[in-house]
Scaffold this motif. Structure first.
Motif, PDB file in Angstrom:
ATOM      1  N   PHE A   1      31.763  35.416  33.282  1.00 23.78           N
ATOM      2  CA  PHE A   1      33.108  36.180  32.587  1.00 23.78           C
ATOM      3  C   PHE A   1      33.842  36.038  34.175  1.00 23.78           C
ATOM      4  N   GLU A   2      35.260  35.134  34.363  1.00 20.01           N
ATOM      5  CA  GLU A   2      36.041  35.747  34.634  1.00 20.01           C
ATOM      6  C   GLU A   2      37.198  37.112  34.792  1.00 20.01           C
ATOM      7  N   PHE A   3      36.937  37.716  35.215  1.00 19.49           N
ATOM      8  CA  PHE A   3      37.968  39.279  35.592  1.00 19.49           C
ATOM      9  C   PHE A   3      39.052  38.779  35.878  1.00 19.49           C
ATOM     10  N   ARG A   4      40.197  38.723  35.062  1.00 21.59           N
ATOM     11  CA  ARG A   4      41.316  38.430  35.319  1.00 21.59           C
ATOM     12  C   ARG A   4      42.616  40.107  35.861  1.00 21.59           C
ATOM     13  N   ALA A   5      43.073  39.700  35.940  1.00 17.79           N
ATOM     14  CA  ALA A   5      44.465  40.715  36.282  1.00 17.79           C
ATOM     15  C   ALA A   5      45.208  41.288  35.407  1.00 17.79           C
ATOM     16  N   LYS A   6      45.790  42.378  35.096  1.00 16.51           N
ATOM     17  CA  LYS A   6      46.731  42.472  33.998  1.00 16.51           C
ATOM     18  C   LYS A   6      48.189  41.313  33.836  1.00 16.51           C
ATOM     19  N   ASP A   7      48.676  41.413  35.170  1.00 14.77           N
ATOM     20  CA  ASP A   7      49.683  40.055  34.826  1.00 14.77           C
ATOM     21  C   ASP A   7      49.615  38.569  34.771  1.00 14.77           C
TER      22      ASP A   7
ATOM     23  N   ARG B   1      41.816  44.466  26.102  1.00 15.07           N
ATOM     24  CA  ARG B   1      40.144  44.092  25.107  1.00 15.07           C
ATOM     25  C   ARG B   1      39.569  42.628  25.998  1.00 15.07           C
ATOM     26  N   GLN B   2      40.238  42.272  27.132  1.00 13.44           N
ATOM     27  CA  GLN B   2      39.145  41.695  28.257  1.00 13.44           C
ATOM     28  C   GLN B   2      38.088  43.255  28.787  1.00 13.44           C
ATOM     29  N   VAL B   3      38.630  44.023  29.159  1.00 12.54           N
ATOM     30  CA  VAL B   3      37.719  45.229  29.459  1.00 12.54           C
ATOM     31  C   VAL B   3      36.869  45.377  28.409  1.00 12.54           C
ATOM     32  N   GLU B   4      36.997  45.567  27.220  1.00 16.63           N
ATOM     33  CA  GLU B   4      35.379  45.593  25.906  1.00 16.63           C
ATOM     34  C   GLU B   4      34.440  44.394  26.217  1.00 16.63           C
ATOM     35  N   GLU B   5      35.410  43.339  26.293  1.00 15.99           N
ATOM     36  CA  GLU B   5      34.404  41.798  26.535  1.00 15.99           C
ATOM     37  C   GLU B   5      33.515  41.796  27.660  1.00 15.99           C
ATOM     38  N   PHE B   6      34.011  42.520  28.731  1.00 17.40           N
ATOM     39  CA  PHE B   6      33.644  42.678  29.896  1.00 17.40           C
ATOM     40  C   PHE B   6      31.752  44.116  29.841  1.00 17.40           C
ATOM     41  N   LEU B   7      32.353  44.762  28.891  1.00 17.61           N
ATOM     42  CA  LEU B   7      32.016  45.911  28.782  1.00 17.61           C
ATOM     43  C   LEU B   7      30.599  44.776  27.973  1.00 17.61           C
ATOM     44  N   GLY B   8      30.716  44.508  27.253  1.00 17.73           N
ATOM     45  CA  GLY B   8      29.473  43.599  26.422  1.00 17.73           C
ATOM     46  C   GLY B   8      28.981  42.157  26.282  1.00 17.73           C
ATOM     47  N   PHE B   9      29.584  41.786  27.629  1.00 18.81           N
ATOM     48  CA  PHE B   9      29.116  40.792  28.114  1.00 18.81           C
ATOM     49  C   PHE B   9      27.695  40.590  29.456  1.00 18.81           C
ATOM     50  N   SER B  10      26.727  39.999  28.515  1.00 18.58           N
ATOM     51  CA  SER B  10      25.199  39.679  28.740  1.00 18.58           C
ATOM     52  C   SER B  10      25.144  38.403  29.786  1.00 18.58           C
TER      53      SER B  10
ATOM     54  N   GLN C   1      25.443  36.330  33.161  1.00 16.13           N
ATOM     55  CA  GLN C   1      24.919  36.661  35.043  1.00 16.13           C
ATOM     56  C   GLN C   1      25.672  36.533  35.967  1.00 16.13           C
ATOM     57  N   VAL C   2      26.945  36.491  35.899  1.00 18.15           N
ATOM     58  CA  VAL C   2      27.754  37.009  37.141  1.00 18.15           C
ATOM     59  C   VAL C   2      29.244  36.924  36.508  1.00 18.15           C
ATOM     60  N   ILE C   3      29.901  37.869  37.338  1.00 13.86           N
ATOM     61  CA  ILE C   3      30.973  38.003  36.843  1.00 13.86           C
ATOM     62  C   ILE C   3      32.483  37.870  37.840  1.00 13.86           C
ATOM     63  N   ALA C   4      33.160  36.528  38.140  1.00 15.10           N
ATOM     64  CA  ALA C   4      34.069  36.260  39.099  1.00 15.10           C
ATOM     65  C   ALA C   4      34.929  37.230  39.126  1.00 15.10           C
ATOM     66  N   THR C   5      35.704  37.440  40.311  1.00 11.36           N
ATOM     67  CA  THR C   5      37.161  38.074  40.059  1.00 11.36           C
ATOM     68  C   THR C   5      37.434  37.996  41.626  1.00 11.36           C
ATOM     69  N   THR C   6      38.473  39.211  42.200  1.00 11.67           N
ATOM     70  CA  THR C   6      39.149  40.101  43.189  1.00 11.67           C
ATOM     71  C   THR C   6      38.561  40.884  43.616  1.00 11.67           C
ATOM     72  N   HIS C   7      38.741  41.360  44.844  1.00  9.92           N
ATOM     73  CA  HIS C   7      38.854  42.325  45.257  1.00  9.92           C
ATOM     74  C   HIS C   7      38.514  43.628  44.935  1.00  9.92           C
ATOM     75  N   GLY C   8      39.987  43.754  44.800  1.00  8.56           N
ATOM     76  CA  GLY C   8      40.093  45.135  43.343  1.00  8.56           C
ATOM     77  C   GLY C   8      39.506  45.018  42.570  1.00  8.56           C
ATOM     78  N   LEU C   9      39.448  44.363  41.694  1.00  9.64           N
ATOM     79  CA  LEU C   9      38.879  44.776  40.341  1.00  9.64           C
ATOM     80  C   LEU C   9      37.491  44.211  40.512  1.00  9.64           C
ATOM     81  N   ALA C  10      37.102  44.133  41.163  1.00 10.91           N
ATOM     82  CA  ALA C  10      35.293  44.238  41.652  1.00 10.91           C
ATOM     83  C   ALA C  10      34.951  45.387  41.978  1.00 10.91           C
ATOM     84  N   LEU C  11      36.399  46.967  42.327  1.00  9.62           N
ATOM     85  CA  LEU C  11      35.599  47.668  42.394  1.00  9.62           C
ATOM     86  C   LEU C  11      35.722  48.364  40.838  1.00  9.62           C
ATOM     87  N   LEU C  12      36.610  47.711  40.685  1.00 11.53           N
ATOM     88  CA  LEU C  12      36.707  48.598  38.233  1.00 11.53           C
ATOM     89  C   LEU C  12      35.159  47.913  38.047  1.00 11.53           C
ATOM     90  N   ALA C  13      34.978  46.784  38.550  1.00 14.63           N
ATOM     91  CA  ALA C  13      33.551  46.726  37.889  1.00 14.63           C
ATOM     92  C   ALA C  13      32.820  47.371  38.211  1.00 14.63           C
TER      93      ALA C  13
END
Length: 452
Positions: free
Chosen positions: A78-84, A130-139, A141-153
């Motif tokens: 799951f690639e967790f992307r920034a708002k912009d 909508r991406q956050v909802e998908e993240f919450l339901g992700f089953s 193994q790996v979430i790829a993101t940046t440093h700041g959004l890792a804190l959100l995860a």
């Protein structure tokens, strides 16, 4: 420990943590030269690790590369992307009024998004939420993101393993997370589930002081924290160290390492010497670029100095690449002469290999120190001065910037340290690298020309 032995430790600690039989965290520091394939090595072993993994990179381009690499290896990512990164959102280019931290800015954005939706200016459903909802339901193994959004995860879900690339940035990453109580109160009243969930998590997980919520270091109390770094040192241990943590150090070695030639200039910069030194350095770089037929990289001391070098090269008809405002990795790689300033967006995490490198030292004054009070307290408890800690962070940035230019270890580079502090930073963090190099002392900046 060898890297291939790491999965056993990660799984063992994770299972004990889940069962309640272990309260301490496992901290793994994977250290090795830039370009030693630390990231790829950890990617390969993740297949053997049980549980949810968050893999945090310092830049979006690296996050994209990481997600693609993991998918090619067969992982569900799951690639967790920034708002912009959602152009369909009217607020994609919105910036928070008073925050430089990605997580704090994101919470400000939630309020702005809520207000925009009430006024009918934002689509429903919001693409980022909508991406956050998908993240919450992700089953997977790996979430790829940046440093700041890792804190959100970490705020939203239970994570078994956190992998933090360029790990020396972790202190600054958490330091800037501060959220006003008024925003939390507004989000609690929102009709959107994501807004209310964030407000609830902030109330529960952050600590409150003076009308602001601050992210505590306990946020990083995941069962297993894996830090990847070329410049990790004991001072950085003080920031992460818990009472009962178990620490494991893994060295990632480079095979077939070609010994570079490192030139050490003994000059120490003082206020009465700086103008004379800058003139010598610019003249030396220009003459070297004129004589040398290979590719050249220049690590600028500051933007003013980098522009001075750039202008001098152009005046001699030498084409150099330098763009501090909108840097292009492609153009930086294609140019024969590339200039970076320590602190520029292009200087971390990405490879621009050069044959000849000029390294100068960028000093960040103490007035720029902005560390969270909990970090300062932790440093004091560990007996580490804040000034020394900041100096080591500055040294790490200088060494990382220099190694953007010498990433291909199968060929020989020439590295000219044009002041003593540039060499001292390299010697402190990577003595094993210098041990393999051929080091030559030069009496002055002009003598560098003899060796190239």
């Amino acid at each position: 420990m060898m890297l291939k032995e790491l999965p056993w430790f990660l799984n063992n600690f994770t299972e004990l943590w889940r069962s309640g039989g272990l309260e301490r965290r496992l901290v793994v520091v994977v250290k090795g030269l830039p370009g030693a394939r630390k990231t790829l090595g950890v990617c390969r072993i993740l297949r053997q690790v049980k549980g949810l993994v968050v893999f945090a990179e310092p830049r979006r381009k690296l996050r994209g590369w990481l997600a693609e690499t993991l998918r090619d290896m067969g992982y569900e990512v799951f690639e967790f992307r920034a708002k912009d990164e959602f152009p369909e959102c009217p607020l994609s280019g919105w910036r928070a009024p008073s925050s430089s931290n990605p997580l704090s800015e994101w919470v400000y954005y939630l309020r702005a998004c809520m207000q925009a939706r009430v006024s009918g200016k934002c689509p429903d459903p919001c693409p980022f939420k909508r991406q956050v909802e998908e993240f919450l339901g992700f089953s997977g193994q790996v979430i790829a993101t940046t440093h700041g959004l890792a804190l959100l995860a970490l705020l939203l879900r239970s994570v078994d393993v956190l992998v933090f690339d360029e790990g020396e940035e972790v202190a600054g990453c958490i330091s800037g997370v501060e959220i006003p109580e008024s925003i939390v109160e507004e989000l609690e009243k929102s009709p959107d589930r994501v807004d209310r969930l964030i407000a609830k998590k902030v109330r529960k997980r952050f600590y409150f002081e003076g009308g602001m919520y601050y992210m505590p270091f306990t946020t990083l109390r995941v069962p297993c924290l894996v830090v990847l770094s070329a410049t990790w040192t004991d001072e950085f241990n003080a920031v992460l160290r818990g009472v009962n943590d178990a620490w494991v150090y893994v060295e990632k070695r480079v095979r077939g390492l070609e010994p570079d030639l490192v030139l050490r200039c003994p000059c120490k910069l003082t206020d009465d010497r700086i103008d004379e030194w800058r003139g010598e350095v610019v003249e030396t770089i220009v003459e070297a670029c004129r004589r040398f037929r290979g590719t050249v990289g220049v690590v600028g001391r500051d933007k003013e100095f980098s522009m001075e070098v750039y202008g001098a090269l152009r005046s001699k008809g030498l084409d150099a690449y330098y763009d501090p405002d909108n840097p292009s990795l492609r153009r930086a790689r294609e140019a024969r002469i590339t200039i970076l300033t320590v602190g520029d967006r292009l200087f971390r995490g990405l490879s621009i290999d050069r044959d000849l490198v000029f390294a100068t030292y960028q000093h960040h004054p103490s007035s720029r120190i902005r560390l969270h009070p909990s970090i300062i307290f932790r440093l004091q408890v560990e007996g580490v001065s804040v000034g020394r800690f900041w100096r080591r962070l500055t040294d790490a940035m200088n060494v990382q910037a220099m190694f953007r230019f010498i990433r291909v270890h199968g060929k020989r580079h020439v590295v000219a340290c044009l002041d003593s502090r540039a060499f001292d930073a390299l010697e402190y963090f990577l003595p094993q690298y210098l041990y393999r190099c051929t080091v030559r002392e030069v009496q002055g900046v002009g003598e560098v020309l003899k060796y190239i």
